[in-house]
Design an enzyme around this catalytic site. Sequence first.
Site, short mmCIF file in Angstrom:
data_model
loop_
_atom_site.label_atom_id
_atom_site.label_comp_id
_atom_site.label_asym_id
_atom_site.label_seq_id
_atom_site.Cartn_x
_atom_site.Cartn_y
_atom_site.Cartn_z
N SER A 107 0.84 -1.19 0.00
CA SER A 107 0.00 0.00 0.00
C SER A 107 0.87 1.24 0.00
CB SER A 107 -0.87 0.01 1.26
OG SER A 107 -1.52 1.26 1.38
N TYR B 186 -2.68 -0.75 10.59
CA TYR B 186 -2.71 -1.06 9.15
C TYR B 186 -1.39 -0.66 8.48
CZ TYR B 186 -4.28 -0.95 4.24
OH TYR B 186 -4.39 -1.14 2.90
#
Length: 680
Positions: free
Chosen positions: A557, A570
Site C-alpha cells: 500500500s 494497518y
Amino acid sequence: MSDLNPTVAELVERSNRLGADPKNTNYAGGNTSAKGTETDPVTGEDVELLWVKGSGGDLGTLTPGGLAVLRLDRMRALVDVYPGVEREDEMVAAFDYCLHGKGGAAPSIDTAMHGLVDAAHVDHLHPDSGIAIATAADGEQLTKEAFGDKVVWVPWRRPGFQLGLDIAAIKEANPQAIGCILGGHGITAWGDTSAKAEKNSLWIIRTADRYIKQHSKKLPFGARVKKYEPLPPAKRRARAAEVAPLLRGVASQDRPMVGHFTDDRVVLDFLASRNMPRLAELGTSCPDHFLRTKVKPMVLDVAPGASMDKVRERVAELHEAYRADYAAYYDRNASQDSPAMRGADPLIILVPGVGMFSYGKDKQTARVAGEFYVNAINVMRGAEGLSTYAPIDESEKFRIEYWALEEAKLQRMPKPKPLASRVALVTGAASGIGLATAKKLASEGACVVIADLSLEKAQSAAAGIGSSDVAVGVQVDVSDAAAVQAAVDATVLAFGGVDLVVNNAGLSLSRSLLDTTEKDWDLQHDVMAKGSFLVAQAAAKAMIDQGIGGDIVYISSKNSIFAGPNNVAYGAAKADQAHQVRLLAAELGEHGIKVNGVNPDGVVQGSGIFASGWGANRAAVYGVEEQDLGKFYAQRTILKREVLPDNIANAVFVLCSDELSHTTGLHIPVDAGVAAAFLR
Ligand SMILES: NC(=O)c1ccc[n+]([C@@H]2O[C@H](COP(=O)([O-])OP(=O)(O)OC[C@H]3O[C@@H](n4cnc5c(N)ncnc54)[C@H](O)[C@@H]3O)[C@@H](O)[C@H]2O)c1
Ligand SMILES: [Zn+2]
C-alpha cells in the site's frame, strides 16, 4: 439462411448421441458422415454432397458448423489421380478442391474413408471395447469369433486415403458386413440410413463389450502388488499434493505444463497390478491416444509411503532415463525431413498407490490427456483379458507423432497468451483488487485459484471467470498455517503446481494510536504480515520443488511508506509486507523466484474494505461525503485520476510477464501519483 438440410440435422443428432457416451468414443475422437443432396445455387440442379465431421471438435457437441461439406463426385474423382500410398498425404490438400461453397470446417484426414465407402452414412469411432479387440495380438481371429462375418478385420494402416480405399474395397467384397475393426486403432460402421449406421455402431461396441466380459480371464492385469495398494483417500490426496510440484517440474523441463490429477479406481487398480510395468512400457495404441499421452508414461516406481528424499532421488533418475529413452526413440525413427524433436518430458506420470498426473499446455489439454490414458487402460484390460495387448509398432507411432500434417496443425496454432500454462493463486480474490487481478491473470492465459474466507464467494467468483479448467475457488484464512497449506495443496491438485502468488488478502481498521486495541493490532498483522508470510512460505516450497521459477506479488500500500492519519496498525502491517518483498526477493532469487509488490492507493470502487466502514471513516477524516471519496482521492493525486481495481491488476500482470523478467524486489506505485509516497 435456408432451412437446415434434413440429412445434416439427422447427422448432427446422431453424432451428438454417439458422442455423449464415453463408451462410444474418446473425447474429440472419431468422426461421422452422411451423403445427401442439396440444390446447387449455381445450376439450380441437385448436387450430391458429403457432410463429414471436420478436423478437431467433439462429436458430443458437434454443430452443423463443425462439418466439412464436399462435392461427392469431385471427392470420388480423386481416386483417378491418387498417386499411391507413398504420397497419400497430398490428398488432404486436394480435398480443398472438392469443397462445396465455403466448405464449412477443414476436412480431416479421415475424410477419404467417409467419402469412398459406398454407404450413405458412416461412423468412425474409438470405443475402448472395440480398440481392445483391435489391439489384441490375435485381433483378426477374435473379430471373427465375436462378430461372425458381420464385422471384418482391417490390418493396421495409418489413417489416410489408402485406409479409405481399403475399407471401401472391404465393404464391396463383404456385402453382408455392417462395419470393420481397424487393427490397432478403432472401428468403422455404416448403414443406408442414419438410424441403421447408429444401430450398427452401437451393436459393434456393445457386442465387443459383452464378448470381453464373457471371455476375459479373471485378472487381466495379473495379481495385485501389495506394495502398490492405494493409500486411503485422504492420505492419497495429501501424498499427491506433496509430489505434484516435483512431478510438474519433470513434465515442464522443456516447456511449462499445466497438470491434472486423478485417482480414479480404474487408474489405482491398474497401478496396483503385477503387469502394470510391462503394459505401461508398451504405451498407448490408438493415434488419438498417443498424440496426447506421448508414446509411453513415466512410472514412479516407489511405494506410496517412501520418504520424500527417496522420491526426489528416484524421480531424478527416472526423468533422466525417460528423456534419454525418448531421444533414442526419436533418433531411431526420424528421417531427414522429420520435424525437430518436440520435447522429451513425459505427459503422463503414474504414481502407484496415489494416482495419475497428466500434463498439457493448458488445463483442458492436461485433463483430456488423463482421460485418454484411462481409455488406454480400459483398452489394455480388454486386450489382455482376451489375449495379449499388442499396440502398433513404435515406427508407426513415430510417423503419426511427427507426421507433416500433424506438425502443420501445430504450426497453425495461435501464439499462446503471455501467461499460458502458468498457475496463479490469489488470496482475498473474491472481491475488489484481488478479483480484478484474478480476472486479469486468467484473461492473459493463467489458470487461477481464488482463495478467500468464504468458500461460497470464492467459488462464485471463480465461476464468474470461467469453467474449472480456468478458475477454481477455495476457502482459506491466510492467518492459519494449516489452512494456507491446504489452499496451496488444493492449487497443486487442481492445476499441477503453482507459479504466481498474489498476497492480496487484507482488511483495514482505521484507528488512532489511543483507539487501537491489542486485538486490532493482532488482526491487522495476522492477516497481512503473517498471512502473506505463510502463503509465501507454503507456495515457495512448491515452487522450489518445481524448479521453474515463479512470481510472488504483494499488494502492499501507499501506506507502507506514507504516514497516513489514524493508521498505526494497518500502516505498520503494510510496511511489514513491503519489507518481506525485499527480504524474499533477496532470498528466493537463486530459485528464479521474483518477489515484487504493488502500492495501491484510494481504490474505492469494488473494494470491500471501503464499503465496510473504512470508506465512511476516511470520508469523515477528510471531511467529504462517502460517495465522493473516489473523486476526492483523485483530486489529491498528481494525475487527477481515480485508481480502479483494474489498474492494480494490470500492474500485477506486468510484474509477472516476461517483460519484467529481470526485475525483483520492486514496488510499483499505482496511486495516480502521490508525491509523499514516491519511492527512492
Ligand atoms: N482499496 C485500496 O485503496 C487499497 C489501497 C492499498 C492497499 N490495498 C490492499 O489491497 C488488498 C485488497 O483490498 P481491497 O480493497 O480489494 O479489499 P476487499 O475487502 O474488497 O478485498 C479483500 C479480500 O480479502 C479477504 N480476506 C480478508 N481477510 C482474509 C483472511 N484472513 N484470509 C483470506 N482472505 C481474507 C476478504 O474476504 C476480501 O474478499 C488489501 O491487502 C488492501 O490492504 C487496498
Ligand atoms: Zn480414428
